[in-house]
Design a protein around this motif. Sequence first.
Motif, PDB file in Angstrom:
ATOM      1  N   ALA A  57       4.322  -1.103   9.267  1.00 16.64           N
ATOM      2  CA  ALA A  57       3.387  -1.088   8.121  1.00 16.64           C
ATOM      3  C   ALA A  57       3.102  -2.275   7.341  1.00 16.64           C
ATOM      4  O   ALA A  57       4.065  -2.686   6.936  1.00 16.64           O
ATOM      5  CB  ALA A  57       3.812   0.055   7.158  1.00 16.64           C
ATOM      6  N   ARG A  58       1.683  -2.658   7.064  1.00 17.63           N
ATOM      7  CA  ARG A  58       1.386  -3.880   6.375  1.00 17.63           C
ATOM      8  C   ARG A  58       0.666  -3.466   5.224  1.00 17.63           C
ATOM      9  O   ARG A  58      -0.694  -3.508   5.194  1.00 17.63           O
ATOM     10  CB  ARG A  58       0.616  -4.723   7.608  1.00 17.63           C
ATOM     11  CG  ARG A  58       1.536  -5.467   8.417  1.00 17.63           C
ATOM     12  CD  ARG A  58       0.715  -6.333   9.028  1.00 17.63           C
ATOM     13  NE  ARG A  58       1.557  -6.614  10.539  1.00 17.63           N
ATOM     14  CZ  ARG A  58       0.844  -7.229  11.561  1.00 17.63           C
ATOM     15  NH1 ARG A  58      -0.389  -7.333  11.682  1.00 17.63           N
ATOM     16  NH2 ARG A  58       1.419  -7.675  12.480  1.00 17.63           N
ATOM     17  N   PRO A  59       1.196  -3.098   4.223  1.00 17.17           N
ATOM     18  CA  PRO A  59       0.266  -2.561   3.023  1.00 17.17           C
ATOM     19  C   PRO A  59       0.049  -3.841   2.278  1.00 17.17           C
ATOM     20  O   PRO A  59       0.706  -4.898   2.599  1.00 17.17           O
ATOM     21  CB  PRO A  59       1.449  -1.895   2.029  1.00 17.17           C
ATOM     22  CG  PRO A  59       2.807  -2.187   2.470  1.00 17.17           C
ATOM     23  CD  PRO A  59       2.574  -2.581   4.076  1.00 17.17           C
ATOM     24  N   THR A 111      -3.200  -1.309  -4.340  1.00 20.64           N
ATOM     25  CA  THR A 111      -3.224  -0.064  -4.144  1.00 20.64           C
ATOM     26  C   THR A 111      -1.967   0.789  -4.751  1.00 20.64           C
ATOM     27  O   THR A 111      -1.096  -0.380  -5.246  1.00 20.64           O
ATOM     28  CB  THR A 111      -3.210   0.306  -2.559  1.00 20.64           C
ATOM     29  OG1 THR A 111      -3.041   1.743  -2.397  1.00 20.64           O
ATOM     30  CG2 THR A 111      -2.156  -0.305  -1.703  1.00 20.64           C
ATOM     31  N   THR A 112      -1.672   1.804  -4.894  1.00 21.20           N
ATOM     32  CA  THR A 112      -0.401   2.461  -5.473  1.00 21.20           C
ATOM     33  C   THR A 112       0.591   2.912  -4.450  1.00 21.20           C
ATOM     34  O   THR A 112       0.091   3.080  -3.432  1.00 21.20           O
ATOM     35  CB  THR A 112      -0.699   3.644  -6.134  1.00 21.20           C
ATOM     36  OG1 THR A 112      -1.174   4.541  -5.444  1.00 21.20           O
ATOM     37  CG2 THR A 112      -1.890   3.173  -7.381  1.00 21.20           C
ATOM     38  N   GLU A 118       0.461   7.435   1.776  1.00 23.84           N
ATOM     39  CA  GLU A 118      -0.480   8.493   2.465  1.00 23.84           C
ATOM     40  C   GLU A 118      -1.094   7.741   3.789  1.00 23.84           C
ATOM     41  O   GLU A 118      -0.983   8.602   4.749  1.00 23.84           O
ATOM     42  CB  GLU A 118      -1.589   8.789   1.614  1.00 23.84           C
ATOM     43  CG  GLU A 118      -2.617   9.894   1.992  1.00 23.84           C
ATOM     44  CD  GLU A 118      -3.857  10.150   1.037  1.00 23.84           C
ATOM     45  OE1 GLU A 118      -3.936   9.508  -0.103  1.00 23.84           O
ATOM     46  OE2 GLU A 118      -4.516  11.151   1.531  1.00 23.84           O
ATOM     47  N   LYS A 119      -1.550   6.453   3.558  1.00 24.54           N
ATOM     48  CA  LYS A 119      -1.994   6.045   4.787  1.00 24.54           C
ATOM     49  C   LYS A 119      -0.936   5.895   5.941  1.00 24.54           C
ATOM     50  O   LYS A 119      -1.103   6.111   7.043  1.00 24.54           O
ATOM     51  CB  LYS A 119      -2.638   4.553   4.441  1.00 24.54           C
ATOM     52  CG  LYS A 119      -3.587   4.687   3.365  1.00 24.54           C
ATOM     53  CD  LYS A 119      -5.016   4.598   4.417  1.00 24.54           C
ATOM     54  CE  LYS A 119      -6.058   4.670   3.411  1.00 24.54           C
ATOM     55  NZ  LYS A 119      -7.370   5.448   3.677  1.00 24.54           N
ATOM     56  N   LEU A 128       0.143  -0.545  11.289  1.00 19.60           N
ATOM     57  CA  LEU A 128      -0.434   0.318  10.223  1.00 19.60           C
ATOM     58  C   LEU A 128      -0.890  -0.408   9.068  1.00 19.60           C
ATOM     59  O   LEU A 128       0.083  -0.966   8.405  1.00 19.60           O
ATOM     60  CB  LEU A 128       0.516   1.461   9.620  1.00 19.60           C
ATOM     61  CG  LEU A 128       1.033   2.374  11.039  1.00 19.60           C
ATOM     62  CD1 LEU A 128       1.961   3.650  10.357  1.00 19.60           C
ATOM     63  CD2 LEU A 128      -0.133   3.047  11.821  1.00 19.60           C
ATOM     64  N   TRP A 129      -2.181  -0.732   8.868  1.00 20.54           N
ATOM     65  CA  TRP A 129      -2.726  -1.553   7.776  1.00 20.54           C
ATOM     66  C   TRP A 129      -3.138  -0.480   6.368  1.00 20.54           C
ATOM     67  O   TRP A 129      -3.583   0.530   6.955  1.00 20.54           O
ATOM     68  CB  TRP A 129      -4.155  -2.213   7.949  1.00 20.54           C
ATOM     69  CG  TRP A 129      -3.976  -3.214   9.185  1.00 20.54           C
ATOM     70  CD1 TRP A 129      -3.714  -3.202  10.510  1.00 20.54           C
ATOM     71  CD2 TRP A 129      -3.591  -4.740   8.730  1.00 20.54           C
ATOM     72  NE1 TRP A 129      -3.586  -4.090  11.115  1.00 20.54           N
ATOM     73  CE2 TRP A 129      -3.525  -5.190   9.985  1.00 20.54           C
ATOM     74  CE3 TRP A 129      -3.479  -5.531   7.597  1.00 20.54           C
ATOM     75  CZ2 TRP A 129      -3.340  -6.607  10.367  1.00 20.54           C
ATOM     76  CZ3 TRP A 129      -3.363  -6.909   7.982  1.00 20.54           C
ATOM     77  CH2 TRP A 129      -3.123  -7.256   9.128  1.00 20.54           C
ATOM     78  N   SER A 130      -2.523  -0.937   5.401  1.00 17.60           N
ATOM     79  CA  SER A 130      -3.025   0.039   4.231  1.00 17.60           C
ATOM     80  C   SER A 130      -3.382  -0.675   2.975  1.00 17.60           C
ATOM     81  O   SER A 130      -2.509  -1.714   2.460  1.00 17.60           O
ATOM     82  CB  SER A 130      -1.566   0.932   3.899  1.00 17.60           C
ATOM     83  OG  SER A 130      -1.786   1.558   2.650  1.00 17.60           O
TER      84      SER A 130
END
Lengths: 254, 456
Positions: free
Chosen positions: A188-190, A208-209, A215-216, A228-230
């Motif tokens: 995951a890459r937020p 983002t929070t 959620e993403k 997974l980008w977020s």
Amino acid sequence: MRDAFGQPQTAICFGGTSEIATAILMRLANERLTDVVLVGRDAVGLEATADLLRTAGVTRTAIITADASDPASAGPAVKQAFAATNQPVDLILMAVGMLGDQTLDDDSAERTATMMTVNLTWPAAVLAQVRGRMVTQGMGKILVLSSVAAIRTRKANYTYGAGKMGLDGFALGLADSVRGTGVSVQIARPGFVTSRMTAHLKPIPFSTTPDVAAEKIVAGLSGEATVLWSPGILRVVFAIFRIVPPMLWRKMPA
Amino acid sequence: MSEPTRERLAGWGRTAPTSAMVLHPSSASDLEEAFSSPEAKRGGVIPRGLGRSYGDPAQVSGGLVLINDALNECSEIHPITGEVTVGSGVSIDTLLASSIPQGFFVPVTPGTRQVTIGGAIAADIHGKNHHVDGSFMAHVTSMDLMTPTGLKQVSPTNDPELFWATAGGMGLTGVILRATLTMLKIPSAYVAVDTTRHRNLDEVMNEMVTGDDRYRYSVAWVDCMTSGERMGRAVLTRGDHAAEDLVGGRPGPDQAIPSAPRLGVPFEAPSGLLNRLSITAFNEAWFRAAPKNKIGGIESISTFFHPLDGVSNWNRLYGSRGFVQYQFAVPDTAGETVRIAIERLSASKVPSFLAVLKRFGKGTPGPLSFPTPGWTLALDLPIGPPALPKVLNELDQLVAEAGGRIYLAKDARLNPIHVETMYPRIGEFRAVLDRVDPGGLMTSDLARRLNLRGNN
């Protein structure tokens, strides 16, 4: 066991006080998650996470304390975490990390070494120890919390970024190494997440929070995408950032 | 027995694959050896047949899966009583190929011939004749079962607790070596079928309540993509084996053996091929193709009983994400649950092919055997629509409150909190397992997910 929609029942979370990790676990607890092992340094903080998860339907929690600045603690932490649940582990959540303070890290060998240990060496050592166990049990998902900072280091947080870059690359290789075993790895890459970790910083565009990021990421968990980008737009943004000329890149604000 | 190989296994719905070691035992001693192997001790053991369960009952991640294809003996069928003793790995397909020319049919068959006798027992399968003849286990007279505490010969009078725990026990009581069952004497290899079209769900349910008793076989295919006045429009097919004088001129039983699939799906289709648009179009065409009212049509056994076998690997049409089948049973008093289920799925924009609606008669004493008197509805649903998990969770709640249950052979996503409500006699099942498998060797991904053994 994971169900047809990819919902896990059992999880081990390394970095159990991370706000994004907690938000992810809370969302999973609203579905099928019932058994959680939390690993981290701060026993009080881990208990608080465990209490919260129990309000959402988790019935069994266990706390394992380990210090991510000590690479020697990685192996024993994994052993204890797996021993704490008698179930096959459906999800490994690697959420250990520290942002540091670049102005202090800049000229400190000691601080830089700790940053690298916490963000890269310890998580990678844990994942190496986790890998064999997951392959033996024949199933499970490993979710590694990376960061968009891993795409290209910038002067505002390059020590953190370099650590995440190493971990991100390690996780990509890990993903390839377990193909066909029933185990899978997702990264995951937020983007910039407003949380305790970043409270002292000014939010940047596409921030983002923890809950939105979670959620993403949870939506992505039921699919097969390795990264997974977020939010999702960051995939495009960082495709561009990768090729911004160095002269301009250096001028990127905090 | 050869060396175990490592394989990735999933159910027919192709969701949640896991990896395990696989063996093909051919004897009781093979099974004893398998039970004491390191793989079994580390990750548990479960038998597997042709993998037609939709979810995860025939797989055990990190353990040992015993595929029953080498347990394939088959005795002669007794010409008077119809008794036959078959290895658990014999498929209904194989059995019918030899039985139909001798004038015998399996007492119960699902919509596919590609299930093994072992699987038929483990799921206590039902067919279109459940309202008259009951489930598969009502026709089994004895079994040789290898449990972790040794080989047991069980029947309704010899250790009935173990016999009935095996009925619908999803393979958790042990590995069936062979079973003796009573075949059905048939007058021809054809079925005389009455087909009627019904405008909506109320109409077809009324017709089934009042008229099913006149037929040995009955099933309704319901369109879940329609709403309003036409909500749940359906095609009802009912019939019985056709008398010899009705089938004049058609090939005799020895040439009327079920045919191999004419079509196949060689590759996985893109996920999303089966969407609301394509499924609505299919359902429309299918409804219009059915005769409005046709009495006494003569159909072959394949056409009538095994429509799913016309296309091999049809599960690949659902793409890499796979699909789930949702099947529940509710008592007659809860017929309304059938309507609500169809309405909710229709309203949630979750695309569904035809649903299968059927009346159940008396159940068997198996504590985990699925069929109970009343209604059963089954629907195939592609993985993908974001609303699907929540809609199914809500339906579980309704079904549980109505005193109904979910079919374990189809399940891949039930919330384990409902299991003890849906199967209130699961305690009896667990007590039998504690006796024949005190070490907890027999388990599966399904058993772990739903805590069927009660030891999670």
